[in-house]
Design a protein around this motif. Structure first.
Motif, PDB file in Angstrom:
ATOM      1  N   PHE A  32      42.001  50.241  24.957  1.00 48.63           N
ATOM      2  CA  PHE A  32      43.158  49.463  25.415  1.00 48.63           C
ATOM      3  C   PHE A  32      42.774  48.192  26.179  1.00 48.63           C
ATOM      4  CE2 PHE A  32      46.373  48.310  28.478  1.00 48.63           C
ATOM      5  CZ  PHE A  32      47.488  48.173  27.671  1.00 48.63           C
ATOM      6  N   PRO A  33      41.901  48.269  27.215  1.00 43.14           N
ATOM      7  CA  PRO A  33      41.591  47.033  27.970  1.00 43.14           C
ATOM      8  C   PRO A  33      41.031  45.923  27.086  1.00 43.14           C
ATOM      9  CG  PRO A  33      40.765  48.954  29.135  1.00 43.14           C
ATOM     10  CD  PRO A  33      41.212  49.432  27.781  1.00 43.14           C
ATOM     11  N   CYS A  34      40.207  46.295  26.112  1.00 36.01           N
ATOM     12  CA  CYS A  34      39.619  45.276  25.230  1.00 36.01           C
ATOM     13  C   CYS A  34      40.668  44.656  24.318  1.00 36.01           C
ATOM     14  CB  CYS A  34      38.503  45.895  24.390  1.00 36.01           C
ATOM     15  SG  CYS A  34      37.118  46.476  25.360  1.00 36.01           S
ATOM     16  N   VAL A  35      41.520  45.494  23.735  1.00 39.82           N
ATOM     17  CA  VAL A  35      42.570  44.987  22.843  1.00 39.82           C
ATOM     18  C   VAL A  35      43.548  44.126  23.631  1.00 39.82           C
ATOM     19  CG1 VAL A  35      44.464  45.635  21.298  1.00 39.82           C
ATOM     20  CG2 VAL A  35      42.312  46.889  21.209  1.00 39.82           C
ATOM     21  N   LYS A  36      43.911  44.550  24.836  1.00 41.16           N
ATOM     22  CA  LYS A  36      44.838  43.780  25.691  1.00 41.16           C
ATOM     23  C   LYS A  36      44.242  42.412  26.018  1.00 41.16           C
ATOM     24  CE  LYS A  36      48.170  43.486  29.033  1.00 41.16           C
ATOM     25  NZ  LYS A  36      48.784  42.223  28.664  1.00 41.16           N
ATOM     26  N   LYS A  37      42.985  42.410  26.403  1.00 43.18           N
ATOM     27  CA  LYS A  37      42.313  41.149  26.752  1.00 43.18           C
ATOM     28  C   LYS A  37      42.266  40.210  25.540  1.00 43.18           C
ATOM     29  CE  LYS A  37      38.353  39.777  29.482  1.00 43.18           C
ATOM     30  NZ  LYS A  37      37.148  40.241  30.152  1.00 43.18           N
ATOM     31  N   LEU A  38      41.967  40.765  24.394  1.00 43.36           N
ATOM     32  CA  LEU A  38      41.921  39.972  23.168  1.00 43.36           C
ATOM     33  C   LEU A  38      43.300  39.417  22.818  1.00 43.36           C
ATOM     34  CD1 LEU A  38      40.182  38.987  20.799  1.00 43.36           C
ATOM     35  CD2 LEU A  38      40.665  41.135  19.662  1.00 43.36           C
ATOM     36  N   CYS A  39      44.329  40.273  22.896  1.00 46.31           N
ATOM     37  CA  CYS A  39      45.699  39.821  22.597  1.00 46.31           C
ATOM     38  C   CYS A  39      46.138  38.730  23.576  1.00 46.31           C
ATOM     39  CB  CYS A  39      46.676  40.991  22.645  1.00 46.31           C
ATOM     40  SG  CYS A  39      46.513  42.142  21.276  1.00 46.31           S
ATOM     41  N   ASP A  40      45.846  38.910  24.852  1.00 50.53           N
ATOM     42  CA  ASP A  40      46.210  37.898  25.860  1.00 50.53           C
ATOM     43  C   ASP A  40      45.534  36.568  25.560  1.00 50.53           C
ATOM     44  OD1 ASP A  40      47.781  39.774  27.160  1.00 50.53           O
ATOM     45  OD2 ASP A  40      46.318  40.145  28.772  1.00 50.53           O
ATOM     46  N   PHE A  41      44.263  36.619  25.203  1.00 53.84           N
ATOM     47  CA  PHE A  41      43.529  35.394  24.874  1.00 53.84           C
ATOM     48  C   PHE A  41      44.134  34.711  23.657  1.00 53.84           C
ATOM     49  CE2 PHE A  41      40.223  33.262  22.391  1.00 53.84           C
ATOM     50  CZ  PHE A  41      39.819  32.288  23.306  1.00 53.84           C
ATOM     51  N   ILE A  42      44.388  35.482  22.611  1.00 54.12           N
ATOM     52  CA  ILE A  42      44.963  34.920  21.383  1.00 54.12           C
ATOM     53  C   ILE A  42      46.344  34.326  21.663  1.00 54.12           C
ATOM     54  CG2 ILE A  42      45.846  35.549  19.092  1.00 54.12           C
ATOM     55  CD1 ILE A  42      43.465  37.561  18.956  1.00 54.12           C
ATOM     56  N   HIS A  43      47.169  35.042  22.410  1.00 56.10           N
ATOM     57  CA  HIS A  43      48.514  34.540  22.746  1.00 56.10           C
ATOM     58  C   HIS A  43      48.440  33.275  23.598  1.00 56.10           C
ATOM     59  CE1 HIS A  43      50.252  38.827  22.099  1.00 56.10           C
ATOM     60  NE2 HIS A  43      50.285  38.129  20.976  1.00 56.10           N
ATOM     61  N   SER A  44      47.424  33.157  24.462  1.00 53.26           N
ATOM     62  CA  SER A  44      47.290  31.961  25.304  1.00 53.26           C
ATOM     63  C   SER A  44      47.048  30.708  24.474  1.00 53.26           C
ATOM     64  CB  SER A  44      46.164  32.140  26.329  1.00 53.26           C
ATOM     65  OG  SER A  44      44.883  32.025  25.723  1.00 53.26           O
ATOM     66  N   HIS A  45      46.669  30.892  23.215  1.00 54.27           N
ATOM     67  CA  HIS A  45      46.461  29.772  22.303  1.00 54.27           C
ATOM     68  C   HIS A  45      47.616  29.616  21.305  1.00 54.27           C
ATOM     69  CE1 HIS A  45      42.426  30.168  23.946  1.00 54.27           C
ATOM     70  NE2 HIS A  45      42.257  28.910  23.579  1.00 54.27           N
ATOM     71  N   GLY A  46      48.710  30.338  21.573  1.00 53.47           N
ATOM     72  CA  GLY A  46      49.907  30.207  20.744  1.00 53.47           C
ATOM     73  C   GLY A  46      49.796  30.866  19.383  1.00 53.47           C
ATOM     74  N   ILE A  47      48.933  31.849  19.269  1.00 56.69           N
ATOM     75  CA  ILE A  47      48.692  32.517  17.988  1.00 56.69           C
ATOM     76  C   ILE A  47      49.172  33.965  18.092  1.00 56.69           C
ATOM     77  CG2 ILE A  47      46.925  33.175  16.304  1.00 56.69           C
ATOM     78  CD1 ILE A  47      45.187  30.902  17.483  1.00 56.69           C
ATOM     79  N   ILE A  48      49.714  34.480  17.001  1.00 55.11           N
ATOM     80  CA  ILE A  48      50.105  35.888  16.989  1.00 55.11           C
ATOM     81  C   ILE A  48      48.888  36.756  16.677  1.00 55.11           C
ATOM     82  CG2 ILE A  48      52.499  35.407  16.338  1.00 55.11           C
ATOM     83  CD1 ILE A  48      51.769  36.447  13.504  1.00 55.11           C
ATOM     84  N   THR A  49      48.961  38.007  17.098  1.00 61.79           N
ATOM     85  CA  THR A  49      47.871  38.946  16.879  1.00 61.79           C
ATOM     86  C   THR A  49      48.228  39.901  15.754  1.00 61.79           C
ATOM     87  OG1 THR A  49      47.353  38.876  19.225  1.00 61.79           O
ATOM     88  CG2 THR A  49      46.439  40.693  17.973  1.00 61.79           C
ATOM     89  N   VAL A  50      47.404  39.903  14.712  1.00 61.76           N
ATOM     90  CA  VAL A  50      47.540  40.849  13.610  1.00 61.76           C
ATOM     91  C   VAL A  50      46.392  41.844  13.753  1.00 61.76           C
ATOM     92  CG1 VAL A  50      47.587  41.164  11.106  1.00 61.76           C
ATOM     93  CG2 VAL A  50      48.578  39.092  12.124  1.00 61.76           C
ATOM     94  N   TYR A  51      46.739  43.104  13.912  1.00 60.51           N
ATOM     95  CA  TYR A  51      45.757  44.158  14.134  1.00 60.51           C
ATOM     96  C   TYR A  51      45.579  44.963  12.855  1.00 60.51           C
ATOM     97  CZ  TYR A  51      43.440  48.036  16.558  1.00 60.51           C
ATOM     98  OH  TYR A  51      42.553  48.991  16.978  1.00 60.51           O
ATOM     99  N   HIS A  52      44.346  45.068  12.396  1.00 62.21           N
ATOM    100  CA  HIS A  52      44.047  45.847  11.197  1.00 62.21           C
ATOM    101  C   HIS A  52      43.516  47.203  11.628  1.00 62.21           C
ATOM    102  CE1 HIS A  52      42.672  46.499   7.003  1.00 62.21           C
ATOM    103  NE2 HIS A  52      41.781  47.271   7.619  1.00 62.21           N
ATOM    104  N   GLY A  53      44.239  48.239  11.251  1.00 57.49           N
ATOM    105  CA  GLY A  53      43.807  49.587  11.573  1.00 57.49           C
ATOM    106  C   GLY A  53      44.007  50.504  10.381  1.00 57.49           C
ATOM    107  N   CYS A  54      42.951  51.141   9.949  1.00 53.04           N
ATOM    108  CA  CYS A  54      43.025  52.035   8.799  1.00 53.04           C
ATOM    109  C   CYS A  54      43.458  53.435   9.226  1.00 53.04           C
ATOM    110  CB  CYS A  54      41.672  52.106   8.104  1.00 53.04           C
ATOM    111  SG  CYS A  54      41.182  50.532   7.374  1.00 53.04           S
ATOM    112  N   GLY A  55      43.994  54.167   8.271  1.00 46.43           N
ATOM    113  CA  GLY A  55      44.364  55.551   8.516  1.00 46.43           C
ATOM    114  C   GLY A  55      45.691  55.700   9.234  1.00 46.43           C
TER     115      GLY A  55
END
Length: 134
Positions: free
Chosen positions: A3-26
């Motif tokens: 969670f902390p890593c995904v949150k940090k990544l999403c926050d960074f991506i959003h700070s640049h005005g980009i949406i986050t698309v998460y690829h997860g199998c299964g």
């Protein structure tokens, strides 16, 4: 743990005005609330064989997360046209009101008939125009 890593990544991506698309199998239903809280905007690929149904997911999670994928590639390779059409029309119900982009739930395999694939794309173009009316 993730969670902390995904949150940090999403926050960074959003700070640049980009949406986050998460690829997860299964089948990842157990972590969906965490993905939403972390800031994931779109979840992909929604593997049908793992039980990831975009219609059910849309009913459960509404507009809190969008979905991309979910069309069962096994049908494209092994099914008949009636099965493929039924699959597409059912899954398009997740697009009502927005928040779903229909696409294959995995890579398109070599056993997929190009005519079936082309016909599926044409059906999506015909029936998948907003507002969705099935």
């Amino acid at each position: 743990m993730f969670f902390p890593c995904v949150k940090k990544l999403c926050d960074f991506i959003h700070s640049h005005g980009i949406i986050t698309v998460y690829h997860g199998c299964g089948k990842s239903l157990a972590i969906f609330e965490d993905l939403i809280e972390a800031g994931v905007d779109v979840y992909n690929p929604l593997e049908a064989k793992a039980g990831m149904d975009p219609v059910e997911l849309k009913q459960k999670y509404g507009s809190r997360i969008a979905f991309y994928g979910g069309l069962d590639t096994r049908l494209l390779g092994e099914g008949n046209w009636e099965d493929i059409e039924k699959e597409v029309l059912y899954k398009l119900n997740a697009a009502k009101g927005g928040g779903y982009l229909p696409a294959s739930d995995h890579s398109i395999a070599g056993n997929v008939n190009p005519r079936w694939y082309d016909r599926m794309i044409n059906l999506l173009k015909q029936k998948g125009t907003y507002p969705i009316k099935l």
